[in-house]
Scaffold this motif. Sequence first.
Motif, short mmCIF file in Angstrom:
data_model
loop_
_atom_site.label_atom_id
_atom_site.label_comp_id
_atom_site.label_asym_id
_atom_site.label_seq_id
_atom_site.Cartn_x
_atom_site.Cartn_y
_atom_site.Cartn_z
N GLY A 180 0.77 -1.03 0.02
CA GLY A 180 -0.16 0.01 -0.08
C GLY A 180 1.03 1.19 0.00
N TYR A 181 0.21 2.46 -0.33
CA TYR A 181 1.16 3.53 -0.58
C TYR A 181 1.71 3.79 0.88
N ALA A 182 3.08 4.32 0.92
CA ALA A 182 3.54 4.84 2.22
C ALA A 182 4.23 6.30 1.94
N ALA A 183 3.86 7.08 2.90
CA ALA A 183 4.23 8.38 2.64
C ALA A 183 6.05 8.50 2.65
N PRO A 184 6.63 9.36 1.83
CA PRO A 184 7.87 9.67 2.05
C PRO A 184 8.50 9.81 3.55
N ASP A 185 9.77 9.30 4.05
CA ASP A 185 10.12 9.63 5.18
C ASP A 185 11.19 10.42 5.35
N ILE A 186 11.60 10.82 4.10
CA ILE A 186 12.84 11.87 4.04
C ILE A 186 12.50 13.30 3.65
N GLN A 187 11.54 13.43 3.01
CA GLN A 187 10.85 14.71 2.52
C GLN A 187 9.83 14.56 1.88
N PRO A 188 8.96 15.44 1.84
CA PRO A 188 7.81 15.42 0.90
C PRO A 188 7.99 15.44 -0.49
N LEU A 189 7.09 14.79 -1.21
CA LEU A 189 7.37 14.68 -2.72
C LEU A 189 7.33 16.13 -3.31
N ASP A 190 8.69 16.69 -4.05
CA ASP A 190 8.54 17.93 -4.63
C ASP A 190 9.36 17.93 -5.79
N PHE A 191 8.73 17.89 -7.10
CA PHE A 191 9.48 17.79 -8.16
C PHE A 191 10.83 18.72 -8.30
N THR A 192 10.81 19.96 -7.97
CA THR A 192 11.89 20.51 -7.62
C THR A 192 13.16 20.09 -7.04
N LYS A 193 12.96 18.97 -6.29
CA LYS A 193 14.03 18.47 -5.34
C LYS A 193 14.96 17.47 -6.12
N ILE A 194 14.25 17.08 -7.49
CA ILE A 194 15.03 16.16 -8.18
C ILE A 194 15.93 16.70 -9.28
#
Length: 150
Positions: A136-150
């Motif tokens: 099942g979906y697990a939320a990120p544990d390092i930082q929230p999803l943010d396209f600009t961080k890639i």
Amino acid sequence: MASFGFVTQKEIDYLVSGFLAKTLPSADWTHQAHLITGLWHVAGIGYEKALAEMRAHIPVYNEAGGGMNTDSGGYHDTITVFWVWLLNEYWIRYSEGGRSFEDICNTFLQSKYADRNNALIFYSRERLFSKEARLGYAAPDIQPLDFTKI
């Protein structure tokens, strides 16, 4: 950065139609094929429907090819959600200007966004590869999803 070969519209059609028909040889169901198929879904039906379709079709495709979806192998929900999210974010930003799907797809495949390790910018290995994240979906544990961080 990812370094995939250029794909033609004919190759895109082969991958997508084979995936949907559950006839694509498992050897052809590569990371690149996952990305192409996911981007095709996002481009055609939008994020919510694309996510629902990929969640529904990947496990069935796996089983049709003789694979299994278990606690430790096969379909992985969090990875699917992550990639459909990333593909959608890319599509939103880079699909304007009348460019062909083939062009956008190839530009994506040659970009840093196609790197298979991108999820690890947001997830620890322990969390991403846990049984819970697979099932099942697990939320990120390092930082929230943010396209600009890639």
